[in-house]
Design an enzyme around this catalytic site. Structure first.
Site, PDB file in Angstrom:
ATOM      1  N   SER A 161      15.028 -45.105 -47.691  1.00 33.01           N
ATOM      2  CA  SER A 161      15.972 -45.332 -48.788  1.00 33.01           C
ATOM      3  C   SER A 161      15.587 -44.480 -49.997  1.00 33.01           C
ATOM      4  CB  SER A 161      16.040 -46.824 -49.114  1.00 33.01           C
ATOM      5  OG  SER A 161      17.129 -47.107 -49.953  1.00 33.01           O
ATOM      6  N   ASP A 255      26.020 -48.959 -43.238  1.00 26.23           N
ATOM      7  CA  ASP A 255      25.223 -48.644 -44.417  1.00 26.23           C
ATOM      8  C   ASP A 255      26.040 -47.740 -45.332  1.00 26.23           C
ATOM      9  OD1 ASP A 255      23.324 -47.897 -46.291  1.00 26.23           O
ATOM     10  OD2 ASP A 255      21.963 -46.974 -44.852  1.00 26.23           O
ATOM     11  N   HIS A 285      21.467 -51.050 -43.574  1.00 24.11           N
ATOM     12  CA  HIS A 285      20.477 -50.389 -44.417  1.00 24.11           C
ATOM     13  C   HIS A 285      19.204 -51.234 -44.501  1.00 24.11           C
ATOM     14  CE1 HIS A 285      19.187 -47.609 -47.553  1.00 24.11           C
ATOM     15  NE2 HIS A 285      18.696 -48.664 -48.191  1.00 24.11           N
TER      16      HIS A 285
END
Length: 320
Positions: A161, A255, A285
């Protein structure tokens, strides 16, 4: 395909235990307090590794020390490769503890020395604080890899991320500033583009734990002004990507960040960077460091860590 039932159960539980960023919660301190106040999960034995060490290492001028955590794998060659890892959390949340299990599993699976970086978080320290910390630790690792027991000729960066952003930006900084030379970058559903305007932002805006309002809120905490979106150390999608190390890039079907990750992988390929792009259908995610009990997580982590192990093994002739 719809979200599989076992993932829907996970999403419902995770959403209930997470602050409503970008809607009801607008303050980072409030979000951190919400997470800190959650009931602790049942204690579990940590994944065994050979050793775990907390260090303070030299940082950039405005942050003289950066905390790191070093993981030594159970089974490794005498002088293993080294992975510098940057955790996710939208540049605002998470820390060394939130990704402790992930780093332990990665160290053992890749047979590598893993160094997890506790970079400064926004909005307390906005851009470029995290990128400065990321690169300072990378330089320190390269300078001290041998003393740490690792191979300075086999260093990779990794992140999930926002940490995926910092990993690839650290690689850009290494290329732009004369080193260190890197052999690989492992980018897991990276957060790359402040525009937040891809199709997956519309398709997966809400209902899958991480939401489009959350992602926009994170960027608002991280940036000093919208103009910084054109800085390649903020948004590597606008950077010259030539000369970066090979990459393995994992994305999740449900996501908001799915499309920008896959577009970035294609941009890397167009720049001549060998890049493997793997989309994991039916996932969300953050799944690779959260949903440990689900088979897709196990398969995705196995694939990512196998790619990391192969990359670190490719240059074994350089090891001391």
């Amino acid at each position: 395909m719809p979200l599989p039932p076992e993932w829907q159960v996970f999403v419902d539980a995770a959403t209930a235990a997470f602050p409503e960023l970008g809607t009801k919660v607008v303050d980072a301190a409030e979000a951190r307090a919400f997470l800190a106040a959650r009931p602790a999960p049942p204690a579990a034995e940590p994944v065994p590794v050979a050793a775990v060490e907390d260090w303070l290492v030299p940082g950039p001028v405005d942050a003289p020390e950066v905390p790191v955590r070093i993981y030594r794998p159970l089974d490794a060659e005498q002088t293993p490769g080294v992975v510098v890892f940057y955790h996710g959390g939208g540049f605002v949340l998470c820390n060394l503890d939130s990704h402790d299990k992930f780093c332990r599993v990665m160290a053992n699976a890749a047979g590598a020395l893993v160094i997890s970086v506790d970079y400064r978080r926004a909005p307390d320290a906005r851009f470029p604080a995290a990128t400065a910390d990321a690169y300072a630790v990378l330089r320190w690792v390269a300078d001290n890899a041998e003393a740490l027991g690792g191979d300075p000729a086999r260093i990779a960066v990794a992140g999930d991320s926002a940490g995926g952003n910092l990993a690839t930006v650290a690689a850009l900084q290494a290329r732009d500033n004369g080193g260190p030379d890197l052999v690989f970058q492992l980018l897991l559903y990276p957060m790359l583009n402040p525009a937040c305007d891809t199709v997956s932002y519309t398709e997966n805006a809400t209902g899958y734990f991480t939401t489009a309002p959350q992602m926009r809120w994170y960027w608002q905490q991280y940036l000093n002004s919208p103009a910084e979106a054109d800085d390649p150390y903020v948004n590597p999608m606008v950077a010259d990507l030539t000369g970066l190390p090979p990459a393995h890039l994992a994305t999740a079907e449900f996501d908001p960040l799915r499309d920008e990750g896959e577009i970035y992988g294609k941009l890397l390929r167009e720049a001549g960077v060998p890049t493997e792009i793997q989309r994991w259908d039916g996932t969300i995610h953050g799944f690779m460091s959260m949903a440990w009990h689900l088979p897709e997580t196990q398969r995705a982590n196995a694939a990512a860590f196998a790619a990391l192990r192969r990359a670190l093994a490719r240059t074994t002739s350089h090891s001391r």
